[in-house]
Design a protein around this motif. Sequence first.
Motif, mmCIF file in Angstrom:
data_model
loop_
_atom_site.group_PDB
_atom_site.id
_atom_site.type_symbol
_atom_site.label_atom_id
_atom_site.label_comp_id
_atom_site.label_asym_id
_atom_site.label_seq_id
_atom_site.Cartn_x
_atom_site.Cartn_y
_atom_site.Cartn_z
ATOM 1 N N ASP A 335 0.829 -1.217 0.000
ATOM 2 C CA ASP A 335 0.000 0.000 0.000
ATOM 3 C C ASP A 335 0.857 1.258 0.000
ATOM 4 O O ASP A 335 0.494 2.274 -0.613
ATOM 5 N N GLU A 338 2.067 1.950 -3.468
ATOM 6 C CA GLU A 338 0.977 2.367 -4.348
ATOM 7 C C GLU A 338 0.481 3.772 -4.024
ATOM 8 O O GLU A 338 0.198 4.556 -4.930
ATOM 9 N N HIS A 339 0.377 4.106 -2.715
ATOM 10 C CA HIS A 339 -0.337 5.327 -2.326
ATOM 11 C C HIS A 339 0.474 6.314 -1.490
ATOM 12 O O HIS A 339 0.019 7.431 -1.274
ATOM 13 N N PHE A 343 -0.055 5.421 3.920
ATOM 14 C CA PHE A 343 -0.472 4.019 3.931
ATOM 15 C C PHE A 343 0.650 3.084 4.402
ATOM 16 O O PHE A 343 0.573 1.885 4.197
#
Length: 460
Positions: A335, A338-339, A343
């Motif tokens: 996460d 990705e973010h 996260f």
Amino acid sequence: MIRYGLQQEQGFKLVMTPELRQAITILQYSSADLISFLHEQANNNPVIDLPEFNMSIGGIKEEAEQFSQKDQGELIEHYRGGEKYPSVQRATPVTFLDFVPNPNDTLFEHLNRQLGLVCGLTNSQRMVARYLIGNLNEMGYLELDVPTVASLVDVSIAEIEDMLLVIQSFDPPGIASYSLEECLLLQLQLAGMDDECIVRMVSNHLADLANNRIQKIADALEIGRREVIQLADRIRKLNPCPGAAFAHKEQQYIIADITVEKANGEYLVLINDISAPRVEINPFYQQMMRDLPNSETKLFIHEKMNTAKWLINSLKQRRLTLLRVAKAIVEKQQDFFEHGVSFLKPITQKEIAEKTGLHESTVSRAVSNKFIQTPRGLFELKFFFTSSLTSADGDAASSESAKKRIKNLIDDEDKQKPLSDQAITTLLGKEGLHLSRRTVAKYREELRYLSSAKRKKFEV
């Protein structure tokens, strides 16, 4: 009754052999340290061959030095058009239009270059000036008072004061002061902004200014709040440490040990060759081992080859350990990749040890001094091990994500009505992240934000 005798016992204990100690040491080496270690081993062991690295610390430093030599300024002239620079009798600022500072100069070199451009000084005066320059600390402040300097160099106090005025006219402004107040006042004087109100503010109200006590300053100076705010903004633009820019620190180069790349929707973990360099055994000595009869020379080469083989095995084990640990971290922090930081999940070295089947101490050594290059930037491996915070829905959040949220709240706040620690605590609680006010204050200080009272900005 005390007796003496012999007794046999059977037991187990861990014996730390030199080879095992070397393997542990190699695992916790940073890339730069590992390269230096391997070069040292190659110098001491003739059978070791090191293929040329694409990048070495020495090469990086050499390129950096060449770059700085190209860009550094030179002293182009001492005189131009027969004009003279101000002499000692004139305590006005000295402007050297022909002086181009060298960015690699120390503070002493920077000031001494300017001293060489001042005309009309005797050898004794130059000696005094250099003595004063040599007693400036890293921040640019003078650590000896005038009477002490006069007694040490055996000259008059008046001559010391004259040379101090000359040095204080040099770049950077505010140099050779005794205190913060004098440093700021000197900068204001050189800039022609030393009106009575701002001089009184610097001389008597710096502590109040640091704590944003605008009304108290306005009452003491008998001026309006608006004027105090304008003067405060002018003071805050001054440099409290004029010598700090010349406190050059040794450059430290970071080489990523691991690279994470995204391909076809998956994150691939790669060990960089510079972090796990190849070590080979010289074929000449391999052939010699086959051809030589039994002798002391053959025994010597045999021992060196065994040492080289153990080194090669240690490097392979280091590479595999780093790969296993990095894969486990990347898998856990999908996460984040990705973010972003918000996260980032809390994990411990114990969790990674259980996931990889390694001992916790091995994981600790593997992540020590290691860096990972990711699509989101360069991070130290230890960055991914953060403490756990529990949100309202029971999910775990990392301390780094909490700091990121606090940073965003402060950056987006109304600067005229900054958020207090309690207000931040309340806002985080509404988002489901429950922290104590003390924890919020701790994280704010780690992020290097001042308290709300000191962050407040007033309307002009």
